[in-house]
Design an enzyme around this catalytic site. Structure first.
Site, short mmCIF file in Angstrom:
data_model
loop_
_atom_site.label_atom_id
_atom_site.label_comp_id
_atom_site.label_asym_id
_atom_site.label_seq_id
_atom_site.Cartn_x
_atom_site.Cartn_y
_atom_site.Cartn_z
N VAL A 245 1.32 -5.01 2.88
CA VAL A 245 0.11 -5.67 3.38
C VAL A 245 0.42 -7.16 3.48
O VAL A 245 0.92 -7.76 2.52
CB VAL A 245 -1.09 -5.43 2.45
CG1 VAL A 245 -2.35 -6.04 3.04
CG2 VAL A 245 -1.28 -3.94 2.19
N PRO B 191 -12.48 0.22 -8.39
CA PRO B 191 -12.52 -1.25 -8.41
C PRO B 191 -11.46 -1.91 -7.54
O PRO B 191 -11.73 -2.97 -6.95
CB PRO B 191 -12.32 -1.57 -9.90
CG PRO B 191 -12.91 -0.40 -10.62
CD PRO B 191 -12.55 0.78 -9.75
N ALA B 192 -10.29 -1.33 -7.43
CA ALA B 192 -9.23 -1.95 -6.62
C ALA B 192 -9.57 -1.94 -5.14
O ALA B 192 -8.99 -2.71 -4.37
CB ALA B 192 -7.90 -1.23 -6.86
N ASP C 253 -12.14 7.64 -2.35
CA ASP C 253 -11.29 6.91 -3.30
C ASP C 253 -11.93 5.58 -3.67
O ASP C 253 -11.27 4.55 -3.73
CB ASP C 253 -9.89 6.70 -2.70
CG ASP C 253 -8.86 6.28 -3.77
OD1 ASP C 253 -9.10 6.58 -4.96
OD2 ASP C 253 -7.86 5.65 -3.41
N GLY D 247 0.82 -1.20 0.00
CA GLY D 247 0.00 0.00 0.00
C GLY D 247 0.85 1.25 0.00
O GLY D 247 2.09 1.19 -0.06
#
Length: 550
Positions: free
Chosen positions: A26, A137-138, A134, A21
Site C-alpha cells: 500500500v 479496529p485495523a 472483516d 496488504g
C-alpha cells in the site's frame, strides 16, 4: 515494491510505502492531475496473472467504487500497469482504531460516536448488497478531523460475488479475523448482514473495555485457533460493566444484544443498532425459545485457493500437515505461520452437514504412503521464485461437516489418462484403487496450514538434531537444492513420512488424518483438484500426455 518517485499510469507519483496488504503493498502517492494525496493498493503480478483472482479483484473494486458514503473509504480508480493491478483510494492520515486502542479504552461518548458512524456506513453498504465480513479496529481509519471511515471492502481480501444472492460478501472464502467473527460466520455463513453487527459489537466492546469480549488465546497455533473458535460458539461475553464500571447500563445492553450468539436475537439491521445507540435504548432480554437462526451459507462454489498442485501437489495441510499426492513417498510438508487472520474453507456440501460444534480433530495421523514417486524431471532453474505477501492468511479453518471422499472408477480412469502418460510402468488405474469406493464422510472442525514447509524452516529442525536431512536418492533427487540458499524459501522435498511427522511434533502440531487432508484438498463436493475437474495444465508441475517434459 515500488520506490519513491515512480509514476504510475502517468498520473500518480509514489511518495512512500505505508503498509502491506494481503495481496501487495500500500503506497501513499500524489495525484499529478488533482494535486491530491491518495492511497494506492496493488495486486501483485503473480496474482494478477491468475484470471479468476484478477477478475474478482476488479469485480469487487467496481462494487466498492459504487459505495459513496462519508464514512466509507472512497475508491477512485483502478488500472493495470506492468502486469500489476492498482486501486487508487482515499488517503486518511489519522491512523486506525487499532492504533488508538493501544493507548487503552475510549470514553463512552467517543466510542458511541464512532459506532454510530460505522452503523451509518454498514447500513449503506448492506442496502447496496455488500457485506464487509472483516470489520475490525485495523479496518477503521480516521481522517484529519478525527472522523472514522470503514476501509477494506474486498481489497485486502479478494472475494467471490454471490450473484444468486441478494447480498454479496466481500470475502468469498469467508476471510475474517477470528476474534471479530460471529458464530455463524465460523460455520461458513457469508450472506447475512447481521454478522457485521456482531463484529461491530465486538469492536464497540473493545473500545469501551480496552480488551476483547472473550479471553482469547494470544497464541497463533492451529489448536489455539480451534479453542478460540469454540469460545465464540459457546462462551458468553464477559460482562462489560465488570471490566469498566463507567459504561452506562444502556450502552452495555446495546453491546450485549449485538453479541448474541443467535443472529435472530441481535439487532435486525445496522439502522436498528444505530437507533438504539442514539436513543440510548437497553437491549431486551433474550427470548426463552430459540428463534430461527441465520440462513445457511450459499451452496454456490467459491474460488478455491490456487496454491495446490496436481501432479507433484505442493499443497498445504497442517496443523502441521504433510502433503501427499497419489502415493508419493517423499513430499513437501506444510509450515506453521503465525496467523491473526484465517480463511474458512468454502462449504460445498453434497448432503446436509450436522450442526457445527467446533471440536479439535482427532490426533490420528495419516498412514505412511506407498513408495510410488510421481515427480516430473523439472530442472531446478525452471522454478519460479516470488515474494509471498506476509499477511495472506496462513491458516485455513475448515468447518465440521460432510464431504465426498474418494472417486468413482470412471473418474479414476479419466485422471489416470491425464497423469500416467510416460509413467505406465507404475502409474496405472490399479494404483488408484484406494480411491474406491466413493462415499460420504465427515470431519470435526480443524485448522490447516496454508503453506508448505520451506527448506530454511526444515533446516532449523535438522540443525537442532531433531529431523533427518531430506533423502538424496530417487528418480529426481534434486542434488544441491536443500542446502542452496537460493532455494531457502521454496518447499522442502524428499522428506519421508516419518521425518515429516517428527517435524510436525517438533513444531507442536501433527499430521492430518486422511479425511482431513482430502477434505482440505478437494473440498466437500468430490472435485478432482482444488479448482475443479480440469487438468492441472499451468497450475502445477504437470506433464500433459505426449509432452516431453513438465
Amino acid at each position: 515494491m515500488l520506490h519513491q518517485g515512480v509514476i504510475l499510469n502517468d498520473q500518480y507519483r509514489i511518495k512512500a510505502v505505508i503498509g502491506r496488504g494481503g495481496f501487495g503493498y500500500v503506497y501513499r502517492a500524489r495525484d499529478l492531475l488533482t494535486a491530491n494525496t491518495v492511497a494506492i493498493k496493488e495486486l501483485l503480478s503473480y496474482l494478477a496473472d491468475q484470471p479468476q483472482i484478477a477478475q474478482r479483484f476488479i469485480l469487487e473494486a467496481r462494487a466498492t467504487m459504487n459505495l459513496t458514503h462519508p464514512a466509507i473509504v472512497h475508491t477512485y480508480h483502478i488500472f493495470q500497469q506492468d502486469n500489476t493491478l492498482y486501486l487508487v483510494m482515499e488517503y486518511l492520515p489519522g491512523g486506525s482504531l487499532a492504533d488508538r486502542l493501544k493507548r487503552g479504552p475510549l470514553p463512552p461518548d467517543e466510542a458511541v460516536r464512532i459506532a454510530i458512524a460505522l452503523c451509518d456506513a454498514l447500513e449503506y453498504a448492506h442496502r447496496h448488497g455488500v457485506i464487509h465480513c472483516d470489520l475490525k479496529p485495523a479496518n477503521i481509519l480516521f481522517d484529519a478531523q478525527g472522523l472514522p471511515h470503514l476501509a477494506d471492502f474486498g481489497i485486502a481480501h479478494v472475494s467471490e460475488t454471490l450473484r444468486s444472492q441478494r447480498f454479496r460478501t466481500v470475502t468469498g472464502s469467508v476471510l475474517g479475523t477470528v476474534r471479530y467473527m460471529s458464530p455463524e460466520q465460523l460455520k461458513g455463513v457469508r450472506n447475512d448482514p447481521r454478522l457485521d453487527l456482531y463484529a461491530l459489537g465486538a469492536v464497540l466492546y473493545e473500545m469501551l473495555a480496552g480488551r476483547p469480549y472473550l479471553d482469547f488465546e494470544a497464541e497463533t497455533t492451529p489448536d489455539a485457533l480451534i479453542r478460540n473458535a469454540q469460545r465464540i460458539q459457546q462462551e458468553p461475553p464477559r460482562p462489560l460493566r465488570s471490566v469498566n464500571p463507567a459504561v452506562p447500563p444502556w450502552l452495555a445492553g446495546v453491546v450485549d444484544r449485538a453479541l448474541r450468539k443467535n443472529a435472530a436475537e441481535r439487532f435486525s439491521s445496522a439502522r436498528a443498532m444505530r437507533q438504539a445507540l442514539r436513543r440510548r435504548e437497553t437491549a431486551p432480554p433474550p427470548p426463552k425459545t430459540r428463534q430461527t437462526p441465520a440462513p445457511p451459507p450459499p451452496t454456490s462454489p467459491s474460488l478455491w485457493p490456487l496454491w495446490l498442485g496436481a501432479l507433484a501437489i505442493l499443497a498445504i495441510v497442517g496443523v502441521i500437515v504433510l502433503i501427499w499426492a497419489l502415493g508419493r513417498s517423499s513430499q513437501p510438508i506444510a509450515r506453521t505461520v503465525p496467523a491473526a487472520t484465517v480463511t474458512l474453507a468454502p462449504t460445498l456440501t453434497p448432503t446436509a452437514p450436522p450442526p457445527a460444534t467446533l471440536t479439535p480433530a482427532p490426533p490420528t495421523p495419516t498412514s505412511p504412503p506407498s513408495p510410488n514417486p510421481m515427480l516430473t524431471n523439472t530442472p531446478d532453474d525452471a522454478i519460479e521464485i516470488f515474494e509471498e505477501p506476509e499477511s495472506v492468511s496462513p491458516v485455513v479453518f475448515v468447518p465440521e461437516g460432510a464431504f465426498i471422499r474418494g472417486s468413482t472408477r470412471a473418474e479414476i480412469e479419466t485422471v489416470a489418462q491425464q497423469l500416467c502418460a510416460g509413467y505406465e510402468a507404475w502409474c496405472t488405474v490399479s494404483a488408484f484403487e484406494d480411491e474406491l469406493p466413493q462415499r460420504t464422510s465427515s470431519t470435526a472442525a480443524f485448522a490447516i496450514d496454508r503453506y508448505e514447509v520451506t527448506n530454511a524452516e526444515y533446516a532449523r529442525c535438522v540443525d537442532a538434531g531433531v529431523c533427518s536431512p531430506p533423502q538424496q536418492s530417487g528418480p529426481n533427487p534434486r542434488h544441491g537444492y536443500f542446502g542452496n540458499p537460493i532455494y531457502a524459501d521454496l518447499p522442502v522435498v524428499y522428506v519421508t513420512w516419518d521425518d515429516a511427522q517428527t517435524y510436525c511434533r517438533w513444531q507442536g502440531g501433527r499430521l492430518p488424518t486422511a479425511d482431513e487432508w482430502e477434505k482440505a484438498a478437494r473440498g466437500t463436493d468430490g472435485r478432482w483438484w482444488p479448482w475443479g475437474n480440469d487438468a492441472p495444465l499451468d497450475r502445477a508441475n504437470y506433464r500433459p500426455p505426449g509432452a516431453a517434459a513438465a
